[in-house]
Design an enzyme around this catalytic site. Structure first.
Site: not given
Length: 287
Positions: A64, A96, A208-209
């Site tokens: 994304y 996210c 960011c995960t």
């Protein structure tokens, strides 16, 4: 108008549970563009081991970080709606950072259940830094998001914030979870702007995960003593509070399940990993 959970075809397997019955097992959807959200899921499961968990990831549109905000909002709404049509959701966690920075208002407007997002842990990082230099490691979309810049303006006025956006690091995390090896030279190249600084950040926000999946590798590349901070534990606490505050929930007897947007060789290879996280089945989400 808020969409209510579907219940027409679930009465045989699910029932409205009151506090007098056995402990409820509400359904929580954890969503990410890829597998990075599993790092958040782990934190939530530690606090809430008995929930019915659904993990959905968008392997068609991944990553994304290079997509437009409009595309992400429409895509996330479509996916959450599709899951909600098959499962009575008690809560949704958008695991996210990129999706969270743009889609939360639209999700909260459409759905009645609570929606939790993930934002960069700027505030705790500012408290931890010793040299006053904090690095934000995230996707390019998150690094440039107005929400991120607002967090910096509000909580980091006394610190120097070094921004580094990388989609390559997201790909590296996916590679690792699929069983591959992440060469340290790749990480050194990504982190070169910081590693070449006279005074690099001593505290890194994993924005960011996906990135908590790479903490071992990052620790080998970053200067000794560098702290890494993510928001997983805070998201887990928020999720637990929202679940506990619900008076009546629909309790599911279903197994945990993972959904992808397309089945292919990569998802076949990922299934054993998902099973190790407690998701025995992986299915294509009908969207």
């Amino acid at each position: 108008m808020a969409t209510k959970p579907q219940d027409a075809n679930t009465t045989s397997r699910e029932a409205i549970t009151s506090k007098a019955d056995s402990p409820p097992r509400p359904t929580a959807l954890i969503f990410d563009s890829g597998v990075g959200g599993l790092s958040v899921y782990q934190e939530i499961r530690q606090l809430l081991p008995n929930l019915h968990y659904i993990y959905a990831f968008d392997n068609v549109a991944f990553p994304y970080g290079e997509k437009s905000g409009e595309f992400i909002v429409e895509r996330v709404l479509e996916i959450v709606t599709a899951v909600q049509q098959s499962h009575p959701l008690a809560i949704v966690v958008i695991a996210c950072n990129t999706a969270s920075t743009v889609s939360l208002p639209a999700l909260r407007e459409r759905f009645a259940f609570p929606v939790v997002g993930v934002v960069p842990a700027i505030k705790p990082a500012v408290r931890l830094t010793r040299n006053g230099v904090v690095g934000l490691l995230a996707t390019r979309a998150t690094v440039h998001a107005s929400y991120t810049l607002d967090l910096i303006a509000r909580f980091a006025t006394d610190c120097k914030i070094e921004l580094l956006g990388s989609s390559e690091l997201v790909e590296a995390a996916e590679t690792k979870l699929h069983g591959g090896v992440v060469p340290l030279e790749v990480l050194k190249k990504i982190l070169h702007p910081w590693l070449s600084m006279r005074e690099p950040p001593d505290t890194i926000v994993l924005g960011c995960t996906h990135f908590p999946l790479l903490t071992e590798e990052l620790a080998q590349v970053l200067p000794e003593g560098t702290r890494m901070v993510d928001s997983g534990a805070a998201i887990a606490r928020r999720t637990a509070w929202l679940i506990s505050s619900q008076e009546n929930v629909i309790s599911s007897q279903d197994e945990n399940i993972a959904y992808c947007m397309a089945l292919d060789e990569d998802t076949d290879a990922l299934l054993p990993v998902l099973q190790s996280y407690g998701f025995p089945k992986l299915q294509k989400l009908p969207i």
